[in-house]
Design a protein around this motif. Structure first.
Motif, PDB file in Angstrom:
ATOM      1  N   MET A   1      51.560  12.022  27.109  1.00 49.21           N
ATOM      2  CA  MET A   1      52.803  12.094  27.880  1.00 49.21           C
ATOM      3  C   MET A   1      52.646  11.300  29.167  1.00 49.21           C
ATOM      4  O   MET A   1      51.544  11.103  29.677  1.00 49.21           O
ATOM      5  CB  MET A   1      53.140  13.550  28.216  1.00 49.21           C
ATOM      6  N   ASN A   2      53.780  10.909  29.784  1.00 49.44           N
ATOM      7  CA  ASN A   2      53.689  10.212  31.050  1.00 49.44           C
ATOM      8  C   ASN A   2      53.499  11.206  32.176  1.00 49.44           C
ATOM      9  O   ASN A   2      53.459  12.404  31.986  1.00 49.44           O
ATOM     10  CB  ASN A   2      54.954   9.350  31.281  1.00 49.44           C
ATOM     11  N   ASP A  29      55.044  18.938  25.885  1.00 51.90           N
ATOM     12  CA  ASP A  29      53.991  18.292  26.662  1.00 51.90           C
ATOM     13  C   ASP A  29      52.818  17.831  25.800  1.00 51.90           C
ATOM     14  O   ASP A  29      52.133  16.868  26.139  1.00 51.90           O
ATOM     15  CB  ASP A  29      53.472  19.240  27.754  1.00 51.90           C
ATOM     16  N   ASP A  32      53.303  13.149  22.148  1.00 51.11           N
ATOM     17  CA  ASP A  32      53.608  11.864  22.766  1.00 51.11           C
ATOM     18  C   ASP A  32      54.944  11.334  22.255  1.00 51.11           C
ATOM     19  O   ASP A  32      55.007  10.365  21.506  1.00 51.11           O
ATOM     20  CB  ASP A  32      52.481  10.869  22.469  1.00 51.11           C
ATOM     21  N   THR A 149      63.638   7.967  18.698  1.00 53.93           N
ATOM     22  CA  THR A 149      62.466   7.093  18.614  1.00 53.93           C
ATOM     23  C   THR A 149      62.560   6.203  17.375  1.00 53.93           C
ATOM     24  O   THR A 149      63.494   5.446  17.224  1.00 53.93           O
ATOM     25  CB  THR A 149      61.178   7.942  18.594  1.00 53.93           C
ATOM     26  N   THR A 153      57.509   7.345  14.304  1.00 55.11           N
ATOM     27  CA  THR A 153      57.204   8.310  15.362  1.00 55.11           C
ATOM     28  C   THR A 153      57.635   9.710  14.955  1.00 55.11           C
ATOM     29  O   THR A 153      56.925  10.689  15.192  1.00 55.11           O
ATOM     30  CB  THR A 153      57.904   7.910  16.672  1.00 55.11           C
ATOM     31  N   ASP A 160      52.135  16.336  13.530  1.00 59.58           N
ATOM     32  CA  ASP A 160      51.508  16.992  14.686  1.00 59.58           C
ATOM     33  C   ASP A 160      51.999  18.429  14.820  1.00 59.58           C
ATOM     34  O   ASP A 160      51.233  19.326  15.176  1.00 59.58           O
ATOM     35  CB  ASP A 160      51.824  16.214  15.971  1.00 59.58           C
TER      36      ASP A 160
END
Length: 247
Positions: A1-2, A29, A32, A149, A153, A160
């Motif tokens: 994450m950013n 969080d 990604d 996205t 993705t 995930d």
């Protein structure tokens, strides 16, 4: 994450605010992905909230889309991961990973329930922990990821999400149909069908059911917001005990 703050804004009472204001949700969080804030807000909006807000849009269309993305991602993964398995077994394993119970487990694992936008009635009746609502919201979020996205993705996001399910060694055995497994274990021992004792407690808006079942000295128990879910948990508990002792 950013490095940006990714927690959903909350009111002073701890509820998600009326607008997510561009944030992506604390429960994401660990992933990604960057979801369009408006799509995320829509994915978290249950029809009960919509009914109390002038029939505002809700997440059922996203849920429809996400269900297809989920099914495709899991199907492709199983096909590649288990090249020796026949169609029927692949279908059984897919069911174990995309069922309402499995998706609700995923939702609880990421703390999704606290972020839902629910109507007052659903809040009072424990909607934040209902399997059906949690599972539907997971599918809606998958749909939002797909639209925000790329297909690749979205597929990675699905895998995930279900990764914790795959860590359970009983996912494709006991967890798939715990009542049938327990019934089979009882039959092996010449015992009658298991009988579940279910009790409920708490107010109507937050009622919890506890199921208990005993087979050949193994006593399983489970607590959930519905009798069916409680019985499934109890069956799984007892079946796991029996299979461990028979090894």
């Amino acid at each position: 994450m950013n490095g940006n703050d990714t927690s959903i804004p909350r009111t002073e009472h701890g509820e998600p605010s009326e607008s997510l204001q561009g944030d992506t949700g604390g429960f994401l969080d660990a992933f990604d992905v960057a979801i369009d804030p408006q799509l995320l807000e829509l994915a978290l909006t249950h029809r009960s909230w919509s009914a109390e807000h002038d029939s505002a849009p809700h997440n059922e269309r996203l849920e429809f889309l996400g269900d297809s993305i989920l099914g495709q991602a899991v199907t492709v993964w199983l096909y590649r991961e288990y090249p020796e398995l026949p169609e029927g077994e692949l279908a059984r394993r897919r069911a174990a990973l995309v069922s309402t119970v499995a998706l609700a487990e995923v939702a609880r694992g990421i703390g999704l329930g606290r972020w839902l936008r629910l109507g007052k009635g659903e809040k009072r009746t424990g909607g934040r922990d209902k399997d059906s609502i949690l599972a539907d919201t997971v599918e809606a979020i998958i749909g939002a990821v797909f639209l925000s996205t790329t297909p690749a993705t979205a597929e990675r996001f699905v895998l995930d999400l279900i990764a914790p399910l795959l860590e359970d060694p009983t996912r494709f055995t006991i967890a798939l149909d715990p009542k049938t497994v327990l019934q089979t274990e009882a039959a092996k021992r010449g015992l009658p069908h298991p009988v579940y004792q279910v009790t409920g407690e708490g107010p109507d808006h937050d009622r919890r059911y506890t199921a208990v079942v005993e087979v050949s000295g193994a006593t399983g128990s489970g607590t959930a917001t519905s009798k069916k879910a409680a019985e499934l948990l109890a069956a799984r508990d007892a079946a796991e005990q029996l299979t461990r002792t028979s090894r």
